[in-house]
Scaffold this active site. Structure first.
Site: not given
Ligand code: PLP
Length: 380
Positions: A71, A151, A181, A201-203, A239, A325
């Site tokens: 993301g 988030n 989110q 974002s995948g995770h 790739t 973060c």
């Molecule tokens: N944006 C938001 C609102 C998020 O909650 C997050 C991850 O916590 C991100 C961006 C970042 O995504 P990624 O961890 O895939 O870089």
């Protein structure tokens, strides 16, 4: 010790379907999609199907979905590319004071480079007034970046209203939305929102870490993120990460299939959690009940959230003092709400999944009750 994971907004376990897809691609479908031989052609076919699956879950066309590594990459790329597209028109950006660091930090860097930024402020409940967004637009605005779901608060931001305001003002600004989110957590489509660029974002949806996507509205010409081979339309060469992409697609297919039931289940659990917490802990305050089913924020004034997170972790209950973060500092999101210091100190973000159980919630309530009895409060 039992484990009670209540931090689904930070990351999610990989879904079995996604793990199976990853294993299959790693061991059997390992060809390079750019190779001309049969394994390569098979990999290219699989990649096409996986792109279709992610696009379908998003409600977009396959050619509008470009795969990235996360993301954060999608956000950074969208922001830089939008400014590149508007470089002859101006240097004004509109965004909110509650964006994730993946948007906030690149925009702060641009501010230092000479861009002018209007930071839209939330009210004390974490909502952004759409009229404020409309009023911030100028002739030289080149980018509006607004997240879909916060988030840390679980609030929904007025992205569709911002899109309408941009159109009504005849403003040529591009609209980017960080929907990391929101993807498969609240119903939306990029077209319905009216955005030009949108990050996922995948995770966060049961895929492994290391894959994301950027939606680029059809017809929008984007500058490349990197230079290299012709992958992803030549815009994001390298790739393709076929393993992670296959897992992302599998998670997206599974998430899409059970979306309605999942949203209803998570919403029920959130209601139960809020009811149980406020009943057991009279001093607990709800910062945001969340507009989406999976995220809400509370505070225990007088306690330190870092200490609470560790105390609960020792008892197998895992939640967060805000976005993962920015450990150690007051969250800029909670701070933007204008909360008293004691509320900021004790702020907790709780995030659920459809599979969160009554046991998980009971462990949370017990853990916080024990914390209140055993930890020192600055207010007592
Ligand atoms: N944006 C938001 C609102 C998020 O909650 C997050 C991850 O916590 C991100 C961006 C970042 O995504 P990624 O961890 O895939 O870089």
């Amino acid at each position: 010790m039992e484990h009670h994971y209540l931090d689904w907004a930070a990351t999610t376990p990989v879904r079995p379907e996604a793990a199976a897809a990853a294993l299959e691609v790693m061991t059997e479908g390992y060809g390079n999609p750019s190779s001309g031989h049969e394994p390569g052609r098979q990999a290219a076919r699989r990649l096409r199907e996986d792109r279709e699956a992610v696009a379908a879950a998003l409600g977009a066309r396959p050619e509008e979905v470009l795969f990235t590594s996360c993301g954060t990459e999608s956000d950074n790329w969208a922001i830089r590319a939008a400014l590149q597209a508007g470089r002859h028109r101006g240097k004004h950006i509109v965004t909110t004071a509650i964006e994730h660091a993946a948007v906030r930090e690149p925009i702060r860097a641009l501010e230092r480079e000479g861009y002018e930024v209007t930071w839209l402020r939330p009210d004390s409940a974490g909502h952004i007034d759409p009229a404020q967004a409309a009023a911030a637009l100028r002739e030289d605005t080149v980018l509006v970046s607004m997240m879909l779901v916060n988030n840390e608060l679980g609030t929904l931001l007025p992205v569709a209203e911002a899109a309408r305001a941009i159109r009504a003002a005849g403003c040529p600004a591009l609209l980017h939305c960080d929907a990391v989110q929101g993807f498969l957590k609240t119903p939306f489509t990029p077209g319905g929102l009216g955005v030009d660029l949108l990050s996922v974002s995948g995770h966060k949806i049961g895929a492994p870490k290391g894959v994301g996507a950027l939606y680029v509205r059809r017809g929008l010409k984007l500058s490349p993120l990197m230079l290299g081979g012709g992958q992803e339309g030549g815009l994001r060469p390298g790739t393709e990460a076929t393993t992670q992409i296959a897992a992302f697609a599998a998670a997206a297919r599974a998430g899409r299939a059970s979306l309605e039931a999942d949203l209803a289940a998570a919403a029920r659990r959130k209601e139960e959690a809020l009811t149980a917490l406020t009943a057991a802990l009279p001093e607990l305050r709800v910062i945001s009940p969340g507009d989406v089913p999976h995220i809400f924020a509370v505070t225990l004034p007088g306690y330190k959230s870092e200490v609470l997170v560790r105390f609960l972790s020792d008892r197998g209950v895992y939640l967060s003092s805000g976005s993962a973060c920015h450990r150690g500092k007051h969250s800029h999101v909670f701070a933007a709400l204008g909360l008293p210091k004691s509320w900021l100190d004790g702020a907790l973000r709780i995030s659920l999944s459809p599979r969160t159980s009554p046991d998980d919630l009971a462990a949370l309530v017990q853990g916080l009750t024990a914390a209140r009895e055993q930890l020192f409060s600055t207010l007592s």
